[in-house]
Motif scaffolding. Structure first.
Motif, PDB file in Angstrom:
ATOM      1  N   GLY A 119      71.860  -6.489   8.962  1.00  0.00           N
ATOM      2  CA  GLY A 119      72.828  -6.844   7.931  1.00  0.00           C
ATOM      3  C   GLY A 119      72.847  -8.326   7.606  1.00  0.00           C
ATOM      4  N   GLU A 120      72.440  -9.169   8.556  1.00  0.00           N
ATOM      5  CA  GLU A 120      72.447 -10.615   8.317  1.00  0.00           C
ATOM      6  C   GLU A 120      71.248 -11.084   7.497  1.00  0.00           C
ATOM      7  OE1 GLU A 120      72.954 -12.877  11.875  1.00  0.00           O
ATOM      8  OE2 GLU A 120      74.717 -11.732  12.533  1.00  0.00           O
ATOM      9  N   VAL A 121      70.169 -10.292   7.486  1.00  0.00           N
ATOM     10  CA  VAL A 121      68.954 -10.737   6.792  1.00  0.00           C
ATOM     11  C   VAL A 121      68.739 -10.025   5.463  1.00  0.00           C
ATOM     12  CG1 VAL A 121      67.830 -11.454   8.926  1.00  0.00           C
ATOM     13  CG2 VAL A 121      67.461  -9.137   8.072  1.00  0.00           C
ATOM     14  N   ILE A 122      69.481  -8.948   5.222  1.00  0.00           N
ATOM     15  CA  ILE A 122      69.332  -8.236   3.945  1.00  0.00           C
ATOM     16  C   ILE A 122      69.622  -9.143   2.746  1.00  0.00           C
ATOM     17  CG2 ILE A 122      70.367  -6.447   2.481  1.00  0.00           C
ATOM     18  CD1 ILE A 122      70.563  -4.682   4.969  1.00  0.00           C
ATOM     19  N   PRO A 123      70.710  -9.921   2.741  1.00  0.00           N
ATOM     20  CA  PRO A 123      71.001 -10.705   1.536  1.00  0.00           C
ATOM     21  C   PRO A 123      69.870 -11.650   1.133  1.00  0.00           C
ATOM     22  CG  PRO A 123      72.936 -10.597   2.929  1.00  0.00           C
ATOM     23  CD  PRO A 123      71.807 -10.019   3.726  1.00  0.00           C
ATOM     24  N   GLY A 124      69.271 -12.343   2.104  1.00  0.00           N
ATOM     25  CA  GLY A 124      68.188 -13.264   1.778  1.00  0.00           C
ATOM     26  C   GLY A 124      66.964 -12.544   1.253  1.00  0.00           C
ATOM     27  N   ALA A 125      66.642 -11.392   1.850  1.00  0.00           N
ATOM     28  CA  ALA A 125      65.488 -10.628   1.386  1.00  0.00           C
ATOM     29  C   ALA A 125      65.733 -10.073  -0.012  1.00  0.00           C
ATOM     30  CB  ALA A 125      65.193  -9.494   2.365  1.00  0.00           C
ATOM     31  N   MET A 175      65.696  -4.021 -10.583  1.00  0.00           N
ATOM     32  CA  MET A 175      65.144  -4.311  -9.259  1.00  0.00           C
ATOM     33  C   MET A 175      65.201  -3.057  -8.396  1.00  0.00           C
ATOM     34  SD  MET A 175      66.187  -7.299  -6.560  1.00  0.00           S
ATOM     35  CE  MET A 175      67.658  -6.516  -5.944  1.00  0.00           C
ATOM     36  N   ARG A 176      64.160  -2.830  -7.612  1.00  0.00           N
ATOM     37  CA  ARG A 176      64.102  -1.669  -6.730  1.00  0.00           C
ATOM     38  C   ARG A 176      63.882  -2.190  -5.302  1.00  0.00           C
ATOM     39  NH1 ARG A 176      60.153   2.734  -9.129  1.00  0.00           N
ATOM     40  NH2 ARG A 176      61.735   4.187  -8.406  1.00  0.00           N
ATOM     41  N   PHE A 177      64.985  -2.337  -4.587  1.00  0.00           N
ATOM     42  CA  PHE A 177      64.946  -2.941  -3.257  1.00  0.00           C
ATOM     43  C   PHE A 177      65.463  -1.952  -2.220  1.00  0.00           C
ATOM     44  CE2 PHE A 177      67.224  -5.576   0.015  1.00  0.00           C
ATOM     45  CZ  PHE A 177      66.086  -6.041   0.656  1.00  0.00           C
ATOM     46  N   ALA A 178      64.703  -1.832  -1.132  1.00  0.00           N
ATOM     47  CA  ALA A 178      65.044  -0.920  -0.042  1.00  0.00           C
ATOM     48  C   ALA A 178      64.919  -1.666   1.279  1.00  0.00           C
ATOM     49  CB  ALA A 178      64.104   0.288  -0.050  1.00  0.00           C
ATOM     50  N   PHE A 179      65.363  -1.014   2.344  1.00  0.00           N
ATOM     51  CA  PHE A 179      65.032  -1.515   3.675  1.00  0.00           C
ATOM     52  C   PHE A 179      64.622  -0.351   4.556  1.00  0.00           C
ATOM     53  CE2 PHE A 179      69.784  -1.139   4.148  1.00  0.00           C
ATOM     54  CZ  PHE A 179      69.832  -0.236   5.213  1.00  0.00           C
ATOM     55  N   SER A 180      63.882  -0.696   5.615  1.00  0.00           N
ATOM     56  CA  SER A 180      63.441   0.304   6.580  1.00  0.00           C
ATOM     57  C   SER A 180      64.492   0.474   7.662  1.00  0.00           C
ATOM     58  CB  SER A 180      62.115  -0.119   7.218  1.00  0.00           C
ATOM     59  OG  SER A 180      61.821   0.690   8.343  1.00  0.00           O
ATOM     60  N   ARG A 229      64.855 -10.293  -5.855  1.00  0.00           N
ATOM     61  CA  ARG A 229      65.466 -10.509  -7.163  1.00  0.00           C
ATOM     62  C   ARG A 229      64.802 -11.684  -7.881  1.00  0.00           C
ATOM     63  NH1 ARG A 229      70.443 -10.908  -5.730  1.00  0.00           N
ATOM     64  NH2 ARG A 229      71.217  -8.891  -6.413  1.00  0.00           N
ATOM     65  N   SER A 230      64.482 -12.750  -7.137  1.00  0.00           N
ATOM     66  CA  SER A 230      63.851 -13.917  -7.766  1.00  0.00           C
ATOM     67  C   SER A 230      62.456 -13.578  -8.287  1.00  0.00           C
ATOM     68  CB  SER A 230      63.785 -15.077  -6.785  1.00  0.00           C
ATOM     69  OG  SER A 230      62.830 -14.856  -5.764  1.00  0.00           O
ATOM     70  N   VAL A 231      61.734 -12.734  -7.549  1.00  0.00           N
ATOM     71  CA  VAL A 231      60.394 -12.322  -7.991  1.00  0.00           C
ATOM     72  C   VAL A 231      60.504 -11.484  -9.265  1.00  0.00           C
ATOM     73  CG1 VAL A 231      58.374 -10.939  -7.401  1.00  0.00           C
ATOM     74  CG2 VAL A 231      59.408 -12.417  -5.682  1.00  0.00           C
ATOM     75  N   VAL A 232      61.408 -10.530  -9.250  1.00  0.00           N
ATOM     76  CA  VAL A 232      61.565  -9.653 -10.412  1.00  0.00           C
ATOM     77  C   VAL A 232      62.061 -10.445 -11.616  1.00  0.00           C
ATOM     78  CG1 VAL A 232      62.866  -7.688 -11.328  1.00  0.00           C
ATOM     79  CG2 VAL A 232      61.955  -7.616  -8.998  1.00  0.00           C
ATOM     80  N   ARG A 233      63.043 -11.338 -11.365  1.00  0.00           N
ATOM     81  CA  ARG A 233      63.613 -12.129 -12.456  1.00  0.00           C
ATOM     82  C   ARG A 233      62.559 -13.042 -13.079  1.00  0.00           C
ATOM     83  NH1 ARG A 233      68.295 -13.850  -9.966  1.00  0.00           N
ATOM     84  NH2 ARG A 233      67.165 -15.583  -9.028  1.00  0.00           N
ATOM     85  N   SER A 234      61.730 -13.664 -12.244  1.00  0.00           N
ATOM     86  CA  SER A 234      60.732 -14.591 -12.751  1.00  0.00           C
ATOM     87  C   SER A 234      59.621 -13.855 -13.511  1.00  0.00           C
ATOM     88  CB  SER A 234      60.120 -15.420 -11.628  1.00  0.00           C
ATOM     89  OG  SER A 234      59.425 -14.603 -10.697  1.00  0.00           O
ATOM     90  N   GLY A 235      59.478 -12.555 -13.208  1.00  0.00           N
ATOM     91  CA  GLY A 235      58.472 -11.777 -13.926  1.00  0.00           C
ATOM     92  C   GLY A 235      58.933 -11.371 -15.307  1.00  0.00           C
ATOM     93  N   LEU A 269      53.199 -10.961  -7.275  1.00  0.00           N
ATOM     94  CA  LEU A 269      54.000  -9.761  -7.519  1.00  0.00           C
ATOM     95  C   LEU A 269      54.960  -9.887  -8.688  1.00  0.00           C
ATOM     96  CD1 LEU A 269      54.606  -8.850  -3.781  1.00  0.00           C
ATOM     97  CD2 LEU A 269      53.333  -7.474  -5.443  1.00  0.00           C
ATOM     98  N   ARG A 270      54.926 -10.996  -9.400  1.00  0.00           N
ATOM     99  CA  ARG A 270      55.778 -11.122 -10.582  1.00  0.00           C
ATOM    100  C   ARG A 270      55.462 -10.004 -11.568  1.00  0.00           C
ATOM    101  NH1 ARG A 270      55.070 -17.054 -10.159  1.00  0.00           N
ATOM    102  NH2 ARG A 270      57.018 -17.825  -9.281  1.00  0.00           N
ATOM    103  N   GLY A 271      56.497  -9.309 -11.976  1.00  0.00           N
ATOM    104  CA  GLY A 271      56.296  -8.212 -12.907  1.00  0.00           C
ATOM    105  C   GLY A 271      55.984  -6.887 -12.250  1.00  0.00           C
ATOM    106  N   TYR A 272      55.836  -6.862 -10.909  1.00  0.00           N
ATOM    107  CA  TYR A 272      55.575  -5.591 -10.237  1.00  0.00           C
ATOM    108  C   TYR A 272      56.796  -4.680 -10.400  1.00  0.00           C
ATOM    109  CZ  TYR A 272      54.995  -2.250  -6.429  1.00  0.00           C
ATOM    110  OH  TYR A 272      54.906  -1.091  -5.693  1.00  0.00           O
ATOM    111  N   PRO A 273      56.616  -3.453 -10.908  1.00  0.00           N
ATOM    112  CA  PRO A 273      57.767  -2.621 -11.236  1.00  0.00           C
ATOM    113  C   PRO A 273      58.211  -1.676 -10.122  1.00  0.00           C
ATOM    114  CG  PRO A 273      55.790  -1.616 -12.119  1.00  0.00           C
ATOM    115  CD  PRO A 273      55.357  -2.899 -11.449  1.00  0.00           C
TER     116      PRO A 273
END
Length: 239
Positions: free
Chosen positions: A222-228, A1-6, A233-239, A199-203
């Protein structure tokens, strides 16, 4: 998974504070907002993070003289190279396609970093940004950032957005909102299930853009990062 925030979600914070928050939440990368209120006091790579992009405010298609736009692009692209970023986020800022093409051509090939045009303002749809980049025809020098909110809000079907941007897509900005107010993922009106299916499978990178700089009343980043992060993760996992 490649997850960032702005870092738009941390108005008034230093880059060091953004790095600390990312490390604490297991975030892999940052979109670094180029703004005077965030000094570039550290290199995120020293903490094992990647810099996805430097988020500038150049308006690539704004009517006016080319020279100031080109000069700003050159400076920001050099900074992006220094931090190892994919590129520099730019806004359209207008509909002057010919000017945008001239400006991108003027800096093409000067750096490894690319000009990354966000679906925003005057070119809010994938069709508009995709058409610009199709005409430019230099994927090694320019690409697209898909902010999922703006094309959908402007009436473009998400599947059509993806089709238009797919040849150019650098990364995806994810968010939820009610009207113009940011909401934690799954608590707004954005059809996130539709985007998840597409976006399933988007690398590539997914980046949370939490606009607390413009909406100071919303929850701390910090309160919204975990949900995002879990949504990605669910999108990547389902792909």
């Amino acid at each position: 998974m490649r997850f960032a925030f702005s870092t738009l979600g941390l108005p008034g914070a230093s880059l060091a504070e953004a790095v600390e928050l990312a490390v604490r939440h297991g975030v892999e990368g940052l979109e670094v907002r180029l703004h005077e209120d965030m000094p570039l006091d550290v290199d995120p790579r020293d903490a094992g993070l990647e810099v996805v992009s430097m988020c500038g405010y150049v308006r690539i298609a704004e009517t006016g003289p080319d020279e100031p736009v080109i000069a700003a692009l050159r400076g920001q692209l050099a900074l992006a190279d220094r931090f190892g970023a994919l590129g520099v986020r730019v806004f359209p800022g207008g509909n002057d396609v010919e000017a945008a093409l001239r400006r991108m051509e003027a800096v093409a090939g000067e750096t490894r970093a690319r000009v990354l045009v966000e679906t925003h303002d005057h070119m809010a749809t994938g069709a508009a940004v995709g058409a610009l980049l199709d005409r430019f025809g230099r994927p090694e020098a320019a690409g697209a950032i898909w902010d999922v909110l703006h094309p959908w809000r402007n009436g473009e079907d998400p599947a059509a957005t993806l089709e238009a941007l797919a040849p150019h897509l650098a990364y995806v900005q994810v968010k939820d909102a009610t009207g113009t107010t940011p909401r934690p993922m799954g608590h707004g009106e954005v059809p996130l299930d539709v985007f998840a299916d597409l976006l399933r499978g988007y690398p590539g990178w997914f980046s949370l853009e939490w606009e607390k700089a413009w909406h100071p009343e919303v929850e701390p980043l910090g309160e919204v990062i975990p949900g995002a992060r879990e949504w990605v993760r669910s999108v990547v996992r389902s792909g």
